[in-house]
Design a protein around this motif. Structure first.
Motif, PDB file in Angstrom:
ATOM      1  N   ASN A 222      38.813  30.601  38.196  1.00 21.91           N
ATOM      2  CA  ASN A 222      40.058  29.845  38.298  1.00 21.91           C
ATOM      3  C   ASN A 222      40.548  29.414  36.920  1.00 21.91           C
ATOM      4  O   ASN A 222      39.750  29.186  36.014  1.00 21.91           O
ATOM      5  N   HIS A 226      45.756  27.606  38.772  1.00 25.21           N
ATOM      6  CA  HIS A 226      45.282  27.842  40.136  1.00 25.21           C
ATOM      7  C   HIS A 226      45.406  26.576  40.980  1.00 25.21           C
ATOM      8  O   HIS A 226      46.004  26.573  42.061  1.00 25.21           O
ATOM      9  N   THR A 243      37.682  32.548  42.142  1.00 29.41           N
ATOM     10  CA  THR A 243      38.757  33.013  43.028  1.00 29.41           C
ATOM     11  C   THR A 243      38.209  33.810  44.213  1.00 29.41           C
ATOM     12  O   THR A 243      38.986  34.286  45.033  1.00 29.41           O
TER      13      THR A 243
END
Length: 269
Positions: A222, A226, A243
């Protein structure tokens, strides 16, 4: 783990969160002002300062209490934490691998609890909606969260991970907790600093520095954008450190990987 009285863990954690939040906020406003996500359009929300401060203290104390419990369980020989001797590159690599594993466990807990809260309107209204009042958060809004919500997503995992019947070094545990705390604060900073020297103490920062265009390695981790997008849209991007779950479950906001277009162009406006 280094054994301290419970109040040292509690007060030390409170001091650490305050100092890191203050320093990161100052650096973002000064050194990295042009990396503001949304630029001049980033409108702050007026919140009762007493409530922001009260929740900051209360929820940060939860972290300190959780670490004190983990320390106590370790002293009693409960759980899988052990002290790892680091005398070779292989042992150092083991600590690094365990750190990533612990962060992944933290992230898995956060993703599913967080996603569950968003998908059930009553739970969202009762426990999580307050955290989403700031559409454009700052570092001080990390702990602006219902205490039970914060307990389930952030504090409790610090205890039950220490109790897992899996051999995990205390060095890896403390390193993962430190990185997690920093990433949690940075994720609310409102400035994309993942690929700067601020991010380098974290695996996310190294990934962003090596792959600033997010074409390969950085796509696994991330960035600040994000979680900022999660606050802006109030949906998707439910994880914190990786992610993986968002990509697997189809909840990743596509703008997450468009850092240049979404952050630098708008931030320079």
């Amino acid at each position: 783990m280094p054994h301290f009285p419970w109040y040292v863990w509690v007060l030390g954690t409170l001091a650490a969160y305050f100092v890191v939040s203050l320093a990161l906020d100052a650096m973002c406003r000064g050194l990295f002002a042009r990396r503001s996500i949304g630029g001049a359009g980033r409108a702050p929300i007026r919140l009762a300062r007493w409530k922001v401060a009260a929740l900051f203290v209360l929820n940060t104390l939860q972290i300190g209490a959780a670490l004190a419990l983990a320390d106590g369980f370790h002293e009693q020989g409960r759980g899988g934490l052990y002290v790892q001797e680091i005398a070779s590159p292989l042992q150092l690599l083991l600590v690094a691998a365990q750190t990533l594993f612990i962060l992944f466990v933290f992230d898995t807990n956060f993703f599913w609890v967080h996603r569950f809260a968003h998908r059930h309107r009553r739970l969202f209204a009762m426990f999580h909606a307050e955290h989403h009042r700031p559409r454009f958060p700052t570092v001080w809004h990390l702990q602006y969260q219902h205490p039970l919500d914060y307990l389930a997503t952030t504090a409790a995992p610090l205890v039950w991970v220490a109790l897992l019947p899996i051999p995990l070094s205390t060095q890896s545990y403390l390193l993962a907790v430190t990185i997690a705390a920093f990433l949690n604060i940075a994720g609310h900073a409102g400035h994309e600093v993942s690929d700067t020297f601020i991010g380098l103490p974290t695996p996310n920062g190294w990934a962003a520095a090596l792959d600033p265009r997010r074409r390969w390695l950085a796509r696994l981790f991330n960035n600040v954008l994000h979680h900022d997008l999660h606050h802006q849209k109030c949906r998707g991007n439910y994880s914190l450190y990786f992610t993986f779950w968002d990509r697997l479950c189809g909840t990743l906001n596509p703008d997450t990987d468009r850092v240049d277009a979404y952050v630098r162009e708008r931030g320079a406006a």
